[in-house]
Design an enzyme around this catalytic site. Sequence first.
Site, PDB file in Angstrom:
ATOM      1  N   PHE A   1     -11.635  -5.112  -5.190  1.00  0.00           N
ATOM      2  CA  PHE A   1     -11.521  -5.990  -4.009  1.00  0.00           C
ATOM      3  C   PHE A   1     -10.964  -5.155  -2.844  1.00  0.00           C
ATOM      4  O   PHE A   1      -9.989  -5.505  -2.202  1.00  0.00           O
ATOM      5  CB  PHE A   1     -10.597  -7.195  -4.291  1.00  0.00           C
ATOM      6  CG  PHE A   1     -10.965  -7.963  -5.538  1.00  0.00           C
ATOM      7  CD1 PHE A   1     -11.949  -8.952  -5.481  1.00  0.00           C
ATOM      8  CD2 PHE A   1     -10.363  -7.691  -6.758  1.00  0.00           C
ATOM      9  CE1 PHE A   1     -12.293  -9.668  -6.624  1.00  0.00           C
ATOM     10  CE2 PHE A   1     -10.709  -8.396  -7.898  1.00  0.00           C
ATOM     11  CZ  PHE A   1     -11.674  -9.385  -7.837  1.00  0.00           C
TER      12      PHE A   1
ATOM     13  N   ARG B   1       0.845  -1.204   0.000  1.00  0.00           N
ATOM     14  CA  ARG B   1       0.000   0.000   0.000  1.00  0.00           C
ATOM     15  C   ARG B   1       0.874   1.246   0.000  1.00  0.00           C
ATOM     16  O   ARG B   1       0.583   2.235  -0.672  1.00  0.00           O
ATOM     17  CB  ARG B   1      -0.871   0.024   1.260  1.00  0.00           C
ATOM     18  CG  ARG B   1      -1.944  -1.014   1.283  1.00  0.00           C
ATOM     19  CD  ARG B   1      -2.753  -0.853   2.568  1.00  0.00           C
ATOM     20  NE  ARG B   1      -3.618  -1.997   2.742  1.00  0.00           N
ATOM     21  CZ  ARG B   1      -3.641  -2.766   3.816  1.00  0.00           C
ATOM     22  NH1 ARG B   1      -2.871  -2.509   4.843  1.00  0.00           N
ATOM     23  NH2 ARG B   1      -4.468  -3.776   3.876  1.00  0.00           N
TER      24      ARG B   1
ATOM     25  N   ASP C   1     -16.082  -3.347  -4.148  1.00  0.00           N
ATOM     26  CA  ASP C   1     -16.111  -4.605  -3.396  1.00  0.00           C
ATOM     27  C   ASP C   1     -17.546  -5.114  -3.437  1.00  0.00           C
ATOM     28  O   ASP C   1     -18.491  -4.333  -3.423  1.00  0.00           O
ATOM     29  CB  ASP C   1     -15.649  -4.398  -1.943  1.00  0.00           C
ATOM     30  CG  ASP C   1     -15.219  -5.703  -1.284  1.00  0.00           C
ATOM     31  OD1 ASP C   1     -13.997  -5.903  -1.080  1.00  0.00           O
ATOM     32  OD2 ASP C   1     -16.099  -6.536  -0.998  1.00  0.00           O
ATOM     33  N   SER C   2     -17.698  -6.448  -3.475  1.00  0.00           N
ATOM     34  CA  SER C   2     -19.054  -7.002  -3.559  1.00  0.00           C
ATOM     35  C   SER C   2     -19.722  -7.078  -2.190  1.00  0.00           C
ATOM     36  O   SER C   2     -20.918  -7.344  -2.101  1.00  0.00           O
ATOM     37  CB  SER C   2     -19.001  -8.392  -4.201  1.00  0.00           C
ATOM     38  OG  SER C   2     -18.104  -9.202  -3.478  1.00  0.00           O
TER      39      SER C   2
ATOM     40  N   ASP D   1      -6.717  -7.016  -6.110  1.00  0.00           N
ATOM     41  CA  ASP D   1      -6.298  -7.825  -4.955  1.00  0.00           C
ATOM     42  C   ASP D   1      -7.407  -8.808  -4.587  1.00  0.00           C
ATOM     43  O   ASP D   1      -8.027  -8.703  -3.516  1.00  0.00           O
ATOM     44  CB  ASP D   1      -5.958  -6.905  -3.767  1.00  0.00           C
ATOM     45  CG  ASP D   1      -5.393  -7.682  -2.593  1.00  0.00           C
ATOM     46  OD1 ASP D   1      -4.875  -8.798  -2.802  1.00  0.00           O
ATOM     47  OD2 ASP D   1      -5.452  -7.168  -1.453  1.00  0.00           O
TER      48      ASP D   1
ATOM     49  N   ALA E   1     -16.283  -7.204  -9.052  1.00  0.00           N
ATOM     50  CA  ALA E   1     -15.126  -6.503  -9.635  1.00  0.00           C
ATOM     51  C   ALA E   1     -15.025  -6.743 -11.142  1.00  0.00           C
ATOM     52  O   ALA E   1     -14.743  -5.822 -11.916  1.00  0.00           O
ATOM     53  CB  ALA E   1     -13.848  -6.963  -8.935  1.00  0.00           C
TER      54      ALA E   1
ATOM     55  N   CYS F   1      -3.069 -14.161  -3.715  1.00  0.00           N
ATOM     56  CA  CYS F   1      -2.727 -14.681  -2.380  1.00  0.00           C
ATOM     57  C   CYS F   1      -3.007 -16.178  -2.316  1.00  0.00           C
ATOM     58  O   CYS F   1      -3.127 -16.743  -1.237  1.00  0.00           O
ATOM     59  CB  CYS F   1      -3.455 -13.913  -1.280  1.00  0.00           C
ATOM     60  SG  CYS F   1      -5.230 -13.957  -1.434  1.00  0.00           S
TER      61      CYS F   1
HETATM   62  N1  SAH Z   1      -7.143  -5.220  -0.774  1.00  0.00           N
HETATM   63  C1  SAH Z   1      -7.780  -5.434   0.476  1.00  0.00           C
HETATM   64  C2  SAH Z   1      -8.002  -6.900   0.804  1.00  0.00           C
HETATM   65  C3  SAH Z   1      -8.821  -7.648  -0.217  1.00  0.00           C
HETATM   66  S1  SAH Z   1      -9.610  -9.056   0.442  1.00  0.00           S
HETATM   67  C4  SAH Z   1      -7.005  -4.721   1.577  1.00  0.00           C
HETATM   68  O1  SAH Z   1      -5.919  -4.197   1.312  1.00  0.00           O
HETATM   69  O2  SAH Z   1      -7.485  -4.701   2.699  1.00  0.00           O
HETATM   70  C5  SAH Z   1     -10.656  -9.506  -0.838  1.00  0.00           C
HETATM   71  C6  SAH Z   1     -11.951  -8.698  -0.936  1.00  0.00           C
HETATM   72  O3  SAH Z   1     -12.582  -9.081  -2.160  1.00  0.00           O
HETATM   73  C7  SAH Z   1     -12.976  -8.936   0.146  1.00  0.00           C
HETATM   74  O4  SAH Z   1     -13.321  -7.710   0.753  1.00  0.00           O
HETATM   75  C8  SAH Z   1     -14.207  -9.508  -0.563  1.00  0.00           C
HETATM   76  O5  SAH Z   1     -15.433  -9.011  -0.044  1.00  0.00           O
HETATM   77  C9  SAH Z   1     -14.001  -9.008  -1.959  1.00  0.00           C
HETATM   78  N2  SAH Z   1     -14.591  -9.801  -3.050  1.00  0.00           N
HETATM   79  C10 SAH Z   1     -14.652 -11.149  -3.174  1.00  0.00           C
HETATM   80  N3  SAH Z   1     -15.173 -11.493  -4.360  1.00  0.00           N
HETATM   81  C11 SAH Z   1     -15.442 -10.333  -5.018  1.00  0.00           C
HETATM   82  C12 SAH Z   1     -15.958 -10.019  -6.311  1.00  0.00           C
HETATM   83  N4  SAH Z   1     -16.300 -10.987  -7.156  1.00  0.00           N
HETATM   84  N5  SAH Z   1     -16.065  -8.738  -6.667  1.00  0.00           N
HETATM   85  C13 SAH Z   1     -15.715  -7.739  -5.811  1.00  0.00           C
HETATM   86  N6  SAH Z   1     -15.212  -7.972  -4.566  1.00  0.00           N
HETATM   87  C14 SAH Z   1     -15.073  -9.255  -4.188  1.00  0.00           C
END
Ligand code: SAH
Length: 398
Positions: free
Chosen positions: A234, A218, A256-257, A302, A285, A342
């Site tokens: 995400f 970040r 985010d979903s 992410d 996303a 990840c």
């Molecule tokens: N980048 C973030 C961590 C991401 S964790 C940070 O720095 O804190 C992954 C995230 O993706 C979660 O919040 C989850 O709700 C979201 N997510 C999962 N599937 C998704 C999708 N299809 N579209 C959008 N968001 C999604």
Amino acid sequence: MSQSLKVFLRSGRDDAVRRFHPWVFSGAIKKMEGPAWDGCHAEVFSNKNEYLGCGIYQDATIAVRLLAFAPERPTAFGPAFWREKLMEALLLRQLAGLTDNPMTNVYRLVHGEGDHLPGLIIDHYNGHLVIQIHATGLYRFIDDIAESLRTIYGDRLQSIYDKSRDTLPATFWQDKLPKGFLTGEAGAVEVIENGLRFIVDIEKGQKTGFFIDQRENRQLLSRYCKGKKILNTFSYSGGFSVYALNAGAAAVHSVDSSVRAMDLCKRNVALNGGEEKHTALIEDAMDHLKSVDHTYDVLVLDPPAYAKHQHVKHKAVQGYKRLNLEALKCIAPGGVLFTFSCSQVVDMRLFHSTVTAAAILAGRKVRVLHQLAQPADHPVNIFHPEGQYLKGLVLVVD
Ligand code: SAH
């Protein structure tokens, strides 16, 4: 120790243990002597009866998680053992400049195998500790672990929360209740990371509440954001978005979903005074990437782990390829993509070639600026390379 389980390995199966790999697979075991039950103390021997190490037994594919290697031979994993191991973990975070740091009071105290404590995760949020145990056999020691944490942190400790309900199987909880708070209590916890403020919802948030592993990535993003239009997909609790806004981005869109995640994201953006330039979108996303009719200067991808097991690796790779392809289409000429995976089973080499495949399909010139990983409070045991789970690439797209 007479009542401890003795586990004898098949011929040739002792090499990994001699190289300090912390797992004994059930298939490597020739015979066992003594009572075997989940959580029992297990001593591991070679085919020739040489003592190799000891750990905790569990009736599962990973039959023993080793906590000590020869010549170390503790007869039990009591409070003194945990105090020593947890102190070692804390000293490593101190070495990495993460404790007593006025700019950052959130760090991972224990990263499982990377701290020679397989199956154990402990995160520190400004005096609040969250424990997640990933192996049923280890859960027997939770009270000793908590007691050791109280001793080590003393007055600095606000609360200890056991969040293993999310990481141990439902069958394990059938006849017992997760412990929840073991010390104190916490509502919404406020932490600072590199001087920025975040609310962490330790009880209801994802994982232990915050994605600590992206701290340095970040910060790197900040360098690329001044005056730019950013898309953070995400986004969870808005980590990358807050850094981008703080670095002077012209506009940041978070996607985010999850409604709950977006609430947290909005709170965190507001906490740092960035609402004016922020747009929060609760959306898939991929759908968002496909629907945008303009371009972004900087884009963050992410996603959650697409592959949790080897057998779904191929499907996960296809998922990463499609996602990266759509992202590459949305980037302005000269724009920058921060792309992450990840998934433990997708290593850097595979991730790199997957992103390359997406770049070929996108038909754009792409160069790698940075290759990213997890930070020092998520150490990787060199003998357990599976611990290297977070990888990222920063690409400039001509
Ligand atoms: N980048 C973030 C961590 C991401 S964790 C940070 O720095 O804190 C992954 C995230 O993706 C979660 O919040 C989850 O709700 C979201 N997510 C999962 N599937 C998704 C999708 N299809 N579209 C959008 N968001 C999604």
